[in-house]
Design an enzyme around this catalytic site. Structure first.
Site, PDB file in Angstrom:
ATOM      1  N   THR A  37      52.822   3.742  47.969  1.00 14.57           N
ATOM      2  CA  THR A  37      53.471   4.118  46.625  1.00 14.57           C
ATOM      3  C   THR A  37      54.725   5.111  46.793  1.00 14.57           C
ATOM      4  O   THR A  37      55.791   4.858  46.119  1.00 14.57           O
ATOM      5  CB  THR A  37      52.438   4.752  45.651  1.00 14.57           C
ATOM      6  OG1 THR A  37      51.377   3.898  45.334  1.00 14.57           O
ATOM      7  CG2 THR A  37      53.175   5.131  44.497  1.00 14.57           C
ATOM      8  N   TYR A  50      54.502  -1.520  39.688  1.00 20.04           N
ATOM      9  CA  TYR A  50      55.393  -1.126  40.966  1.00 20.04           C
ATOM     10  C   TYR A  50      55.174  -1.827  41.928  1.00 20.04           C
ATOM     11  O   TYR A  50      53.667  -2.342  42.176  1.00 20.04           O
ATOM     12  CB  TYR A  50      55.437   0.228  41.119  1.00 20.04           C
ATOM     13  CG  TYR A  50      54.367   0.926  41.972  1.00 20.04           C
ATOM     14  CD1 TYR A  50      54.374   0.857  43.253  1.00 20.04           C
ATOM     15  CD2 TYR A  50      53.209   1.456  41.060  1.00 20.04           C
ATOM     16  CE1 TYR A  50      53.306   1.320  43.860  1.00 20.04           C
ATOM     17  CE2 TYR A  50      52.209   2.134  41.713  1.00 20.04           C
ATOM     18  CZ  TYR A  50      52.247   1.997  42.946  1.00 20.04           C
ATOM     19  OH  TYR A  50      51.088   2.504  43.566  1.00 20.04           O
ATOM     20  N   THR A 116      48.513   6.235  49.324  1.00 18.45           N
ATOM     21  CA  THR A 116      47.098   7.336  48.979  1.00 18.45           C
ATOM     22  C   THR A 116      45.861   6.459  49.364  1.00 18.45           C
ATOM     23  O   THR A 116      44.830   7.209  49.253  1.00 18.45           O
ATOM     24  CB  THR A 116      47.338   7.903  47.695  1.00 18.45           C
ATOM     25  OG1 THR A 116      47.210   6.982  46.499  1.00 18.45           O
ATOM     26  CG2 THR A 116      48.628   8.591  47.358  1.00 18.45           C
ATOM     27  N   ASP A 117      45.839   5.149  49.028  1.00 20.05           N
ATOM     28  CA  ASP A 117      44.391   4.605  48.968  1.00 20.05           C
ATOM     29  C   ASP A 117      43.526   4.850  50.166  1.00 20.05           C
ATOM     30  O   ASP A 117      42.383   5.020  50.055  1.00 20.05           O
ATOM     31  CB  ASP A 117      44.581   2.995  48.693  1.00 20.05           C
ATOM     32  CG  ASP A 117      45.259   2.674  47.099  1.00 20.05           C
ATOM     33  OD1 ASP A 117      45.104   3.628  46.403  1.00 20.05           O
ATOM     34  OD2 ASP A 117      45.201   1.528  46.986  1.00 20.05           O
ATOM     35  N   LYS A 189      40.495  11.032  47.865  1.00 24.27           N
ATOM     36  CA  LYS A 189      41.089  11.098  46.617  1.00 24.27           C
ATOM     37  C   LYS A 189      40.054  10.909  45.583  1.00 24.27           C
ATOM     38  O   LYS A 189      38.954  10.075  45.892  1.00 24.27           O
ATOM     39  CB  LYS A 189      41.771   9.572  46.962  1.00 24.27           C
ATOM     40  CG  LYS A 189      42.557   9.158  45.734  1.00 24.27           C
ATOM     41  CD  LYS A 189      43.466   7.869  45.988  1.00 24.27           C
ATOM     42  CE  LYS A 189      44.226   7.494  44.886  1.00 24.27           C
ATOM     43  NZ  LYS A 189      45.084   6.343  44.996  1.00 24.27           N
ATOM     44  N   GLU A 310      14.546  12.623  52.865  1.00 22.57           N
ATOM     45  CA  GLU A 310      13.631  12.026  52.364  1.00 22.57           C
ATOM     46  C   GLU A 310      13.441  10.543  53.445  1.00 22.57           C
ATOM     47  O   GLU A 310      12.532   9.819  53.074  1.00 22.57           O
ATOM     48  CB  GLU A 310      14.163  11.381  50.947  1.00 22.57           C
ATOM     49  CG  GLU A 310      14.106  12.252  49.973  1.00 22.57           C
ATOM     50  CD  GLU A 310      14.350  11.782  48.621  1.00 22.57           C
ATOM     51  OE1 GLU A 310      13.933  11.050  48.152  1.00 22.57           O
ATOM     52  OE2 GLU A 310      15.637  12.235  48.182  1.00 22.57           O
TER      53      GLU A 310
END
Length: 353
Positions: A37, A50, A116-117, A189, A310
């Site tokens: 981005t 975009y 950013t992903d 994120k 557990e």
């Protein structure tokens, strides 16, 4: 006596001038662009839509002329993808280039622009395979370059300020975004759109960078970079590791399907403390028996997945991810599987890294 005094003053003045000149010598920083981005272009500055990775590295550098105040800058385009398309192949190319650059005496640090992903995965991967104490800083943006109040230019400025800062050396791979300095391990994120999307929920920030003024709070607390045993030199591929998201009524045949598809490892995004239903646990036992490494992480944002809480990891043959959430647990497991290791050996790596 007066002559001697003048000589002493001249020597001190020259020494002070030399020190000042040394202080003002600029660092040499290389910016490696991968798309994202931060290099995006939209039809309007006030719409969300975009195209990612539309701008080249030269355009990103030209948009921040103030970088010349911080360092001598050069740029290279390593990839041009939205980070949803980040791949093992790009990781290997990026790691090789970073290691080559940092081995050069004339390079003081590297900045990587990224989407950013998946930046948390790339940053953690590099923190395990880059073998240098020189700064490696990733940065990104939540708004494309054409957006009203785009966040990319200042993020690049701060990232270069950190990469050029001698105090950043030895702190591992860093992610600088929205005035925060995150360590690669554990950052994630947390929002799809908020510019303050990145958090380091367990251990907190490494520091902050405000208009190029850096403050540091801590060093990373696990092994990384120059102390890492992992190497991807000369590799063309990494082992296949998949993440399986669990939920109420999760189907155990999904585990069997991943094994049949050739997965060398599986990371479970488990419920709660990395838990799974009984049917899935039986499928995991089959997978482990077939030689597939299974790591229990959690779909929960915060917290530590403990061993033998557990789930009886000792009996089942599974590995507890600790603080690593599924995307980063997958990265470490891929590197762990470069050599043949039993569950106990893999668990030791998760405890160290």
């Amino acid at each position: 006596m007066q002559a001697l005094t003048r000589i002493v003053c001249l020597v001190l003045a020259l020494a002070g001038g030399a020190a000042q000149a040394g202080d003002n010598m600029q660092a040499n920083i290389v910016i490696l662009a991968t798309g994202g981005t931060i290099a995006g272009r939209g039809d309007s500055g006030t719409r969300a839509s975009y195209n990612a990775a539309a701008l080249a590295v030269d355009a990103l550098i030209e948009a921040v002329p103030q970088l010349a105040e911080l360092a001598a800058i050069s740029g290279e385009q390593v990839a041009s993808v939205g980070s949803q398309d980040m791949s093992d192949a790009i990781w290997l190319t990026l790691a090789a280039r970073v290691n080559t650059l940092l081995a050069e005496e004339g390079v003081d640090g590297v900045v990587i622009t990224h989407g950013t992903d998946t930046i948390e995965e790339t940053a953690y991967f590099l923190s395990l395979v880059v073998h240098s104490k020189k700064p490696v800083v990733l940065t990104a943006a939540m708004r494309p370059a054409t957006a009203l109040s785009a966040d990319g230019p200042l993020n690049i400025y701060n990232a270069v300020a950190v990469a050029a800062d001698p105090q950043a050396a030895g702190r591992g791979v860093l992610v600088v975004i929205n005035d925060d300095i995150h360590g690669a391990r554990g950052m994630t994120k947390s929002s799809t759109t908020d510019v303050q999307t990145f958090i380091s929920p367990e251990r907190g920030l490494i520091g902050t960078s405000l208009y190029g003024e850096n403050r540091y709070f801590r060093y990373p607390y696990k092994r990384h970079t120059a102390d890492s045993e992992f190497s991807v030199d000369g590799l063309q591929a990494l082992p296949r590791v998949d993440v399986l998201y669990l939920h109420a009524g999760a189907s155990p045949d999904l585990v069997d399907a991943l094994v049949a598809a050739g997965a060398r490892g599986i990371v479970l995004a488990g419920v709660g403390n990395g838990n799974m239903n009984r049917e899935t646990q039986a499928a995991v036992a089959r997978a482990v028996k077939a030689g597939v490494a299974v790591v229990r992480s959690t779909r929960v944002t915060r917290g530590f997945v403990g061993r033998n809480v557990e789930t009886d990891d000792d009996t089942l043959g599974t590995v507890a991810a600790g603080e690593l959430k599924p995307p980063q647990a997958r990265v470490l497991l891929k590197l762990a599987l470069l050599e043949k290791r039993d569950p106990a050996s893999i668990q030791a790596l998760f405890d160290q890294y």
